[in-house]
Motif scaffolding. Structure first.
Motif, PDB file in Angstrom:
ATOM      1  N   PHE A   1       0.821  -1.205   0.000  1.00  0.00           N
ATOM      2  CA  PHE A   1       0.000   0.000   0.000  1.00  0.00           C
ATOM      3  C   PHE A   1       0.863   1.266   0.000  1.00  0.00           C
ATOM      4  O   PHE A   1       0.363   2.361  -0.217  1.00  0.00           O
ATOM      5  CB  PHE A   1      -0.907   0.026   1.223  1.00  0.00           C
ATOM      6  CG  PHE A   1      -2.113  -0.869   1.103  1.00  0.00           C
ATOM      7  CD1 PHE A   1      -1.993  -2.204   0.758  1.00  0.00           C
ATOM      8  CD2 PHE A   1      -3.379  -0.382   1.350  1.00  0.00           C
ATOM      9  CE1 PHE A   1      -3.098  -3.032   0.653  1.00  0.00           C
ATOM     10  CE2 PHE A   1      -4.492  -1.191   1.256  1.00  0.00           C
ATOM     11  CZ  PHE A   1      -4.355  -2.523   0.907  1.00  0.00           C
TER      12      PHE A   1
ATOM     13  N   ARG B   1      -3.566  -7.701  -2.491  1.00  0.00           N
ATOM     14  CA  ARG B   1      -3.716  -6.252  -2.298  1.00  0.00           C
ATOM     15  C   ARG B   1      -5.139  -5.801  -2.598  1.00  0.00           C
ATOM     16  O   ARG B   1      -5.721  -5.011  -1.879  1.00  0.00           O
ATOM     17  CB  ARG B   1      -2.721  -5.488  -3.160  1.00  0.00           C
ATOM     18  CG  ARG B   1      -2.787  -3.991  -2.935  1.00  0.00           C
ATOM     19  CD  ARG B   1      -1.811  -3.248  -3.856  1.00  0.00           C
ATOM     20  NE  ARG B   1      -1.654  -1.884  -3.484  1.00  0.00           N
ATOM     21  CZ  ARG B   1      -2.561  -0.917  -3.679  1.00  0.00           C
ATOM     22  NH1 ARG B   1      -3.706  -1.206  -4.254  1.00  0.00           N
ATOM     23  NH2 ARG B   1      -2.323   0.315  -3.297  1.00  0.00           N
TER      24      ARG B   1
ATOM     25  N   LYS C   1      -7.612  -4.179   0.094  1.00  0.00           N
ATOM     26  CA  LYS C   1      -8.193  -2.851  -0.164  1.00  0.00           C
ATOM     27  C   LYS C   1      -9.710  -2.905  -0.003  1.00  0.00           C
ATOM     28  O   LYS C   1     -10.310  -2.028   0.614  1.00  0.00           O
ATOM     29  CB  LYS C   1      -7.814  -2.363  -1.560  1.00  0.00           C
ATOM     30  CG  LYS C   1      -8.551  -1.115  -2.008  1.00  0.00           C
ATOM     31  CD  LYS C   1      -7.669   0.076  -2.029  1.00  0.00           C
ATOM     32  CE  LYS C   1      -8.313   1.301  -2.611  1.00  0.00           C
ATOM     33  NZ  LYS C   1      -9.477   1.819  -1.925  1.00  0.00           N
TER      34      LYS C   1
ATOM     35  N   ASP D   1     -11.831  -0.883   2.790  1.00  0.00           N
ATOM     36  CA  ASP D   1     -12.935  -0.002   2.394  1.00  0.00           C
ATOM     37  C   ASP D   1     -14.211  -0.343   3.172  1.00  0.00           C
ATOM     38  O   ASP D   1     -14.926   0.549   3.623  1.00  0.00           O
ATOM     39  CB  ASP D   1     -13.195  -0.093   0.892  1.00  0.00           C
ATOM     40  CG  ASP D   1     -12.101   0.552   0.057  1.00  0.00           C
ATOM     41  OD1 ASP D   1     -11.268   1.307   0.618  1.00  0.00           O
ATOM     42  OD2 ASP D   1     -12.063   0.292  -1.165  1.00  0.00           O
TER      43      ASP D   1
END
Length: 158
Positions: free
Chosen positions: A92, A108, A112, A116
């Protein structure tokens, strides 16, 4: 996932200010009731002030108070201010990513998406949601100058 100490302290400061609404709260008092170091709190309070969560006044009769109503302070906003400084995973970080799998790894994308969802959940929770009608928290964080019941007006829950 583990929250940084700074985020943890930021939440203690904000909850103490909300419980003691309409009163100036001193850093030393928060340190005492929240089990924190004044030095660590100084850094956290400065950051909270810079980002518009608390107002601070220096001097003998100074202290801090919420900069806006607790209903307008999203826990997601607070967490982002403190947690976004440290990348969740090496991939990140734009400048410090040395992972040889970065170009092909799908982890990744999954991380993510999970982050979120985590922040989206916290965005729906306000500081008022954490402190209103929470007698146990009030008993822990209410300072002597405050009334025995919340000074903060709690909106009716939907």
């Amino acid at each position: 996932m583990r929250l940084t100490m700074r985020t943890n302290l930021a939440m203690r400061v904000l909850m103490a200010c909300a419980v003691n609404d309409r009163h100036m709260v001193r850093r030393a008092d928060i340190a005492r009731v929240a089990g924190a170091s004044e030095n660590h709190l100084a850094q956290v309070v400065h950051h909270l002030s810079l980002h518009g969560f608390v107002d601070t006044i220096r001097g003998r009769s100074g202290g801090m108070s919420l900069a806006r109503p607790a209903e307008e302070i999203s826990i997601g906003q607070v967490f982002r201010q403190f947690e976004d400084v440290v990348p969740f995973a090496e991939c990140f970080s734009r400048g410090e990513n040395t992972c040889p799998l970065a170009g092909a790894c799908r982890l990744r994308v999954a991380l993510k998406s999970a982050l979120d969802a985590f922040y989206s959940e916290l965005d729906g929770i306000s500081l008022a949601d954490l402190v209103c009608d929470n007698a146990a928290l009030e008993a822990l964080l209410a300072l002597p100058q405050t009334a025995p019941r919340f000074a903060m007006e709690c909106a009716p829950r939907h």
